[in-house]
Design a protein around this motif. Structure first.
Motif, mmCIF file in Angstrom:
data_model
loop_
_atom_site.group_PDB
_atom_site.id
_atom_site.type_symbol
_atom_site.label_atom_id
_atom_site.label_comp_id
_atom_site.label_asym_id
_atom_site.label_seq_id
_atom_site.Cartn_x
_atom_site.Cartn_y
_atom_site.Cartn_z
ATOM 1 N N ARG A 65 -31.678 1.378 24.615
ATOM 2 C CA ARG A 65 -31.244 1.934 25.903
ATOM 3 C C ARG A 65 -29.730 1.863 26.042
ATOM 4 O O ARG A 65 -29.115 2.728 26.666
ATOM 5 C CB ARG A 65 -31.918 1.166 27.045
ATOM 6 N N ARG A 66 -29.127 0.843 25.439
ATOM 7 C CA ARG A 66 -27.670 0.700 25.470
ATOM 8 C C ARG A 66 -27.055 1.407 24.261
ATOM 9 O O ARG A 66 -26.230 0.863 23.531
ATOM 10 C CB ARG A 66 -27.289 -0.783 25.450
ATOM 11 N N TRP A 67 -27.466 2.658 24.057
ATOM 12 C CA TRP A 67 -27.048 3.398 22.860
ATOM 13 C C TRP A 67 -25.541 3.603 22.810
ATOM 14 O O TRP A 67 -24.942 3.701 21.734
ATOM 15 C CB TRP A 67 -27.746 4.757 22.812
ATOM 16 N N ARG A 68 -24.891 3.666 23.976
ATOM 17 C CA ARG A 68 -23.450 3.885 23.988
ATOM 18 C C ARG A 68 -22.721 2.706 23.341
ATOM 19 O O ARG A 68 -21.896 2.876 22.446
ATOM 20 C CB ARG A 68 -22.959 4.085 25.427
ATOM 21 N N SER A 69 -23.044 1.488 23.770
ATOM 22 C CA SER A 69 -22.401 0.301 23.195
ATOM 23 C C SER A 69 -22.795 0.123 21.736
ATOM 24 O O SER A 69 -21.970 -0.292 20.909
ATOM 25 C CB SER A 69 -22.783 -0.943 24.003
ATOM 26 N N LEU A 70 -24.050 0.417 21.413
ATOM 27 C CA LEU A 70 -24.509 0.304 20.026
ATOM 28 C C LEU A 70 -23.742 1.263 19.125
ATOM 29 O O LEU A 70 -23.312 0.892 18.021
ATOM 30 C CB LEU A 70 -26.004 0.591 19.969
ATOM 31 N N SER A 71 -23.530 2.490 19.587
ATOM 32 C CA SER A 71 -22.799 3.486 18.789
ATOM 33 C C SER A 71 -21.328 3.099 18.642
ATOM 34 O O SER A 71 -20.755 3.204 17.548
ATOM 35 C CB SER A 71 -22.914 4.864 19.445
ATOM 36 N N ILE A 72 -20.717 2.647 19.739
ATOM 37 C CA ILE A 72 -19.302 2.253 19.692
ATOM 38 C C ILE A 72 -19.111 1.099 18.718
ATOM 39 O O ILE A 72 -18.210 1.104 17.875
ATOM 40 C CB ILE A 72 -18.801 1.879 21.099
ATOM 41 N N GLY A 73 -19.984 0.082 18.818
ATOM 42 C CA GLY A 73 -19.864 -1.062 17.927
ATOM 43 C C GLY A 73 -20.058 -0.690 16.467
ATOM 44 O O GLY A 73 -19.308 -1.132 15.591
ATOM 45 N N THR A 74 -21.049 0.149 16.191
ATOM 46 C CA THR A 74 -21.339 0.541 14.815
ATOM 47 C C THR A 74 -20.199 1.356 14.211
ATOM 48 O O THR A 74 -19.775 1.112 13.068
ATOM 49 C CB THR A 74 -22.650 1.354 14.776
ATOM 50 N N ILE A 75 -19.672 2.306 14.963
ATOM 51 C CA ILE A 75 -18.602 3.173 14.442
ATOM 52 C C ILE A 75 -17.308 2.384 14.247
ATOM 53 O O ILE A 75 -16.643 2.486 13.206
ATOM 54 C CB ILE A 75 -18.380 4.365 15.389
ATOM 55 N N ILE A 76 -16.942 1.569 15.233
ATOM 56 C CA ILE A 76 -15.703 0.788 15.119
ATOM 57 C C ILE A 76 -15.813 -0.244 14.010
ATOM 58 O O ILE A 76 -14.877 -0.438 13.222
ATOM 59 C CB ILE A 76 -15.376 0.116 16.472
ATOM 60 N N GLY A 77 -16.967 -0.917 13.908
ATOM 61 C CA GLY A 77 -17.141 -1.896 12.839
ATOM 62 C C GLY A 77 -17.049 -1.265 11.459
ATOM 63 O O GLY A 77 -16.409 -1.814 10.551
ATOM 64 N N SER A 78 -17.666 -0.104 11.297
ATOM 65 C CA SER A 78 -17.616 0.590 10.001
ATOM 66 C C SER A 78 -16.197 1.013 9.662
ATOM 67 O O SER A 78 -15.762 0.897 8.504
ATOM 68 C CB SER A 78 -18.529 1.816 10.041
ATOM 69 N N THR A 79 -15.452 1.483 10.647
ATOM 70 C CA THR A 79 -14.086 1.951 10.405
ATOM 71 C C THR A 79 -13.155 0.804 10.053
ATOM 72 O O THR A 79 -12.391 0.869 9.076
ATOM 73 C CB THR A 79 -13.550 2.688 11.645
ATOM 74 N N ILE A 80 -13.210 -0.269 10.827
ATOM 75 C CA ILE A 80 -12.319 -1.405 10.588
ATOM 76 C C ILE A 80 -12.679 -2.115 9.287
ATOM 77 O O ILE A 80 -11.800 -2.557 8.539
ATOM 78 C CB ILE A 80 -12.373 -2.381 11.781
ATOM 79 N N GLY A 81 -13.972 -2.222 8.984
ATOM 80 C CA GLY A 81 -14.373 -2.864 7.738
ATOM 81 C C GLY A 81 -13.869 -2.139 6.511
ATOM 82 O O GLY A 81 -13.644 -2.749 5.462
#
Length: 506
Positions: free
Chosen positions: A246-262
């Motif tokens: 249900r919190r897809w917005r935070s899940l998407s933000i975290g996944t995309i930012i984590g992948s980019t920074i990693g």
């Protein structure tokens, strides 16, 4: 689709047993304050000497992924981040635990970690050649501006004041200068011989988060035993899964930012959770709930932490450039077995490379299963009386700080920083911005000095740091981040004044 043919290797009896051992052991090590993912992988390397290369890497990879997720356990239950990557998890996770919602917080953290982790490994599988070239485009000037961008995030992290948040970050950046300069060898702010090596991030992390909590517990004194026990509420796993989706917005933000920074070499995943938490809060319609035990904060932070694991290995496996400290230790594990990562790794050793990557994909799922199984039991830590909890946290803080380098100097540094943070918190300063400054300070300084040397020998500093699409894009994001933070604070103050006027008129 070559990787599909090597899935069977992961389910060989010995390989799968090593995957289970690495996953369970990583969760335990991650939950122990002071044992970072880098240290956990380094401790396991001697056990891989007699193993085939693929099986040795399965053990190390499983430990890496589960240690990152396991750090959320102590962050949520004890407010001691298991590693720098778990700092942001404490902001809402520990508050949930104090409200009796520790099981829910742990379930959300493991589910979001698994989703982010699977996405990160899929990026590693399908986009490795393309992402490797993109990661190689980052030079000293870009990494410097990236660190400055992280500093601007400080202004809105865990603080009601942008100014106090930035001041906390500046204190952290000053602490990062203590010791010998890595580039020039200059001696700076060494007040005591124990500080000659600088301030290690792990003792600093433990001190800044654990000691103020211990002192607060001791300051409360003895209270009736019934009043200090928190009622731990059970939480069904199905409800946690629905809440995460249900919190897809935070899940998407975290996944995309984590992948980019990693993906970016040299930055590592230490700031991924903090940046994701900050951006999730900015884009959330329930922004004011962050820091009060809001599920979005835990989901954004933990999805980012594990999403960075797969991409951090892209530069390692394709360019022989470790993207994080843990990836550097994994490089040692490869070299021990006579395998040299590079552009031809997947041609010369496809069985080792694909079996290792596939095991990390399956390891994310196993980590989630075991984590969800123990979440309900682990949450009962909140029922321990505060007098006992204070002694337990203090013991773990001393053990964790000493174990990093077997040095009592680290214990003294941990205690001094913790006592100082206790008084700073009384004036409205926060620990998270200070730690972020301590992490980003060396990155910004080293890349600025390296960039200045290159610029002085070529186009000049102004042109080098202020030209190019990537530089200008990062500068624009920095300016926008500062402006947005200031605007949001002024807007919030205006809303608060209006509410006060309405209450006075009523």
């Amino acid at each position: 689709m070559e990787f599909i043919g090597y899935f069977g290797e992961v389910f060989q009896p010995v390989s799968f047993l090593l995957l289970l051992v690495g996953t369970i052991g990583g969760l335990i090590l991650g939950a122990t304050p002071g044992l970072s993912p880098t240290m956990a992988v380094a401790l396991l390397i001697p056990f891989t000497f007699q193993l085939p290369a693929a099986q040795g890497l399965i053990l190390l990879g499983a430990a890496y992924t589960s240690t990152v997720a396991g750090g959320a356990v102590s962050a949520i239950l004890l407010k001691i981040p298991g590693a720098p990557a778990n700092i942001a998890t404490t902001l809402d996770g520990h508050t949930m635990a104090t409200q009796g919602r520790g099981a829910e917080a742990l379930q959300l953290s493991f589910i979001s970690s698994a989703i982010g982790g699977v996405f990160g490994v899929l990026l590693l599988i399908f986009l490795t050649p393309l992402l490797a070239q993109w990661a190689l485009a980052f030079g000293p000037s870009h990494l410097f501006w990236l660190a400055i961008l992280g500093v601007t995030v400080i202004g809105t992290l865990d603080s009601n004041s942008v100014v106090k948040g930035l001041l906390s970050g500046c204190i952290g950046m000053w602490l990062a200068t203590i010791g010998f300069d890595d580039i020039m060898g200059a001696q700076r702010f060494i007040f005591h011989p124990e500080l000659s090596g600088g301030i290690n991030i792990i003792p600093a992390l433990i001190g800044l988060f654990a000691i103020p909590q211990v002192l607060t517990m001791f300051a409360r004194g003895r209270v009736p035993s019934g009043a200090e026990v928190i009622a731990v509420r059970k939480h069904p796993i199905g409800a946690a899964i629905r809440e995460t989706l249900r919190r897809w917005r935070s899940l998407s933000i975290g996944t995309i930012i984590g992948s980019t920074i990693g993906l970016i070499p040299g930055v590592g995943g230490q700031i991924a959770g903090l940046v994701a938490y900050d951006q999730a809060r900015k884009f959330s319609p329930e922004r004011k709930k962050f820091g009060t035990g809001h599920s979005e904060g835990v989901i954004a932070a933990e999805s980012a932490n594990n999403a960075m694991v797969g991409p951090s290995l892209v530069p390692l496996l394709t360019l022989s450039v470790p993207g994080s400290p843990t990836a550097a230790v994994l490089l040692g594990g490869l070299l021990i077995h006579g395998i040299f990562p590079g552009s031809d790794l997947f041609d010369n050793h496809p069985d080792v490379a694909w079996t290792f990557i596939n095991s990390m994909l399956i390891g994310q799922i196993l980590m989630c299963i075991f984590g969800l199984y123990v979440a309900g039991f682990a949450a009962r830590v909140a029922q321990v009386p505060q007098s006992v909890m204070a002694a337990l946290v203090l013991g773990l803080a001393v053990f964790g700080s000493y174990s990093v380098q077997n040095s009592m100097g680290d214990v003294y540094v941990m205690a001094a920083l913790g006592i100082g943070m206790y008084f700073l918190e009384r004036f409205g300063f926060a620990a998270a911005p200070l730690v972020l400054g301590l992490i980003l300070g060396p990155i910004a300084e080293a890349n600025f000095i390296q960039g200045a040397m290159i610029a002085d020998a070529s186009v000049g500093r102004t042109t080098y740091f202020f030209s190019g699409v990537l530089n200008l894009s990062l500068i624009a994001i920095v300016v926008a981040s500062i402006a947005y933070s200031v605007w949001m604070e002024l807007r919030q103050r205006r809303i608060d004044r209006q509410e006060q006027n309405e209450e006075a008129a009523a």
